[in-house]
Scaffold this motif. Structure first.
Motif, PDB file in Angstrom:
ATOM      1  N   HIS A   1       0.843  -1.198   0.000  1.00 20.72           N
ATOM      2  CA  HIS A   1       0.000   0.000   0.000  1.00 20.72           C
ATOM      3  C   HIS A   1       0.880   1.251   0.000  1.00 20.72           C
ATOM      4  N   GLY A   2       1.903   1.282   0.849  1.00 24.59           N
ATOM      5  CA  GLY A   2       2.803   2.434   0.914  1.00 24.59           C
ATOM      6  C   GLY A   2       3.542   2.666  -0.395  1.00 24.59           C
ATOM      7  N   ALA A   3       3.994   1.583  -1.016  1.00 21.91           N
ATOM      8  CA  ALA A   3       4.711   1.702  -2.289  1.00 21.91           C
ATOM      9  C   ALA A   3       3.778   2.231  -3.376  1.00 21.91           C
ATOM     10  N   LEU A   4       2.546   1.727  -3.408  1.00 18.74           N
ATOM     11  CA  LEU A   4       1.560   2.220  -4.367  1.00 18.74           C
ATOM     12  C   LEU A   4       1.295   3.702  -4.159  1.00 18.74           C
ATOM     13  N   PHE A   5       1.122   4.092  -2.890  1.00 17.02           N
ATOM     14  CA  PHE A   5       0.836   5.493  -2.582  1.00 17.02           C
ATOM     15  C   PHE A   5       1.996   6.399  -2.996  1.00 17.02           C
ATOM     16  N   GLU A   6       3.218   5.996  -2.677  1.00 18.15           N
ATOM     17  CA  GLU A   6       4.387   6.816  -3.028  1.00 18.15           C
ATOM     18  C   GLU A   6       4.534   6.954  -4.537  1.00 18.15           C
ATOM     19  N   ALA A   7       4.334   5.864  -5.272  1.00 21.38           N
ATOM     20  CA  ALA A   7       4.429   5.923  -6.734  1.00 21.38           C
ATOM     21  C   ALA A   7       3.320   6.799  -7.307  1.00 21.38           C
ATOM     22  N   TRP A   8       2.105   6.645  -6.776  1.00 24.18           N
ATOM     23  CA  TRP A   8       0.974   7.465  -7.219  1.00 24.18           C
ATOM     24  C   TRP A   8       1.261   8.944  -6.968  1.00 24.18           C
ATOM     25  N   GLU A   9       1.743   9.251  -5.762  1.00 19.66           N
ATOM     26  CA  GLU A   9       2.040  10.641  -5.387  1.00 19.66           C
ATOM     27  C   GLU A   9       3.097  11.250  -6.315  1.00 19.66           C
ATOM     28  N   LYS A  10       4.097  10.438  -6.680  1.00 21.52           N
ATOM     29  CA  LYS A  10       5.148  10.902  -7.599  1.00 21.52           C
ATOM     30  C   LYS A  10       4.549  11.285  -8.950  1.00 21.52           C
ATOM     31  N   TYR A  11       3.664  10.428  -9.488  1.00 12.70           N
ATOM     32  CA  TYR A  11       3.032  10.724 -10.773  1.00 12.70           C
ATOM     33  C   TYR A  11       2.088  11.921 -10.674  1.00 12.70           C
ATOM     34  N   VAL A  12       1.403  12.076  -9.549  1.00  7.00           N
ATOM     35  CA  VAL A  12       0.521  13.231  -9.348  1.00  7.00           C
ATOM     36  C   VAL A  12       1.352  14.517  -9.395  1.00  7.00           C
ATOM     37  N   ASP A  13       2.494  14.509  -8.703  1.00  4.86           N
ATOM     38  CA  ASP A  13       3.380  15.681  -8.701  1.00  4.86           C
ATOM     39  C   ASP A  13       3.893  15.994 -10.107  1.00  4.86           C
ATOM     40  N   GLN A  14       4.184  14.950 -10.884  1.00  5.85           N
ATOM     41  CA  GLN A  14       4.722  15.142 -12.235  1.00  5.85           C
ATOM     42  C   GLN A  14       3.661  15.599 -13.227  1.00  5.85           C
ATOM     43  N   THR A  15       2.446  15.069 -13.093  1.00  4.73           N
ATOM     44  CA  THR A  15       1.428  15.299 -14.116  1.00  4.73           C
ATOM     45  C   THR A  15       0.361  16.310 -13.719  1.00  4.73           C
TER      46      THR A  15
END
Length: 104
Positions: A25-39
């Motif tokens: 769950h944490g890994a999914l959230f961190e990856a999602w957050e990274k893409y949100v920041d980028q896009t």
């Protein structure tokens, strides 16, 4: 596949996540957050998030090959995550509603 998935879910505690699930769950959230920041969009393709190195590691450490990540998300962390079609191509998109223990 469905039968193997059901057997896997039957081994998990019904009222709480295991340490491996919390890691995933944490890994999914961190990856999602990274893409949100980028896009700048909160709807990120599940495929993109699952391609992140930490997510792949957490998935391989925990999820059997016959259990789709989408099924695990819907079954185990559905209250924290929304899965929907992405606007551009109809593929599955992931949006976090909350992180374990806190709001997004």
């Amino acid at each position: 596949k469905q039968k193997n998935s059901s057997a896997f879910f039957d081994t998990l505690p019904p009222d709480e996540l295991t340490a491996e699930e919390i890691d995933l769950h944490g890994a999914l959230f961190e990856a999602w957050e990274k893409y949100v920041d980028q896009t700048g969009t909160e709807k990120v393709r599940l495929l993109q998030v699952c391609g992140h190195e930490n997510v792949r590691k957490a998935m391989s450490a925990f999820l059997p090959a016959e259990v789709p990540i989408k099924h695990w998300i819907e079954t185990r962390i559905g209250e924290h995550v929304t899965l929907s079609e992405s606007d551009d191509d109809g593929r599955c998109a992931i949006t976090f509603v909350s992180e374990i223990g806190k709001e997004v």
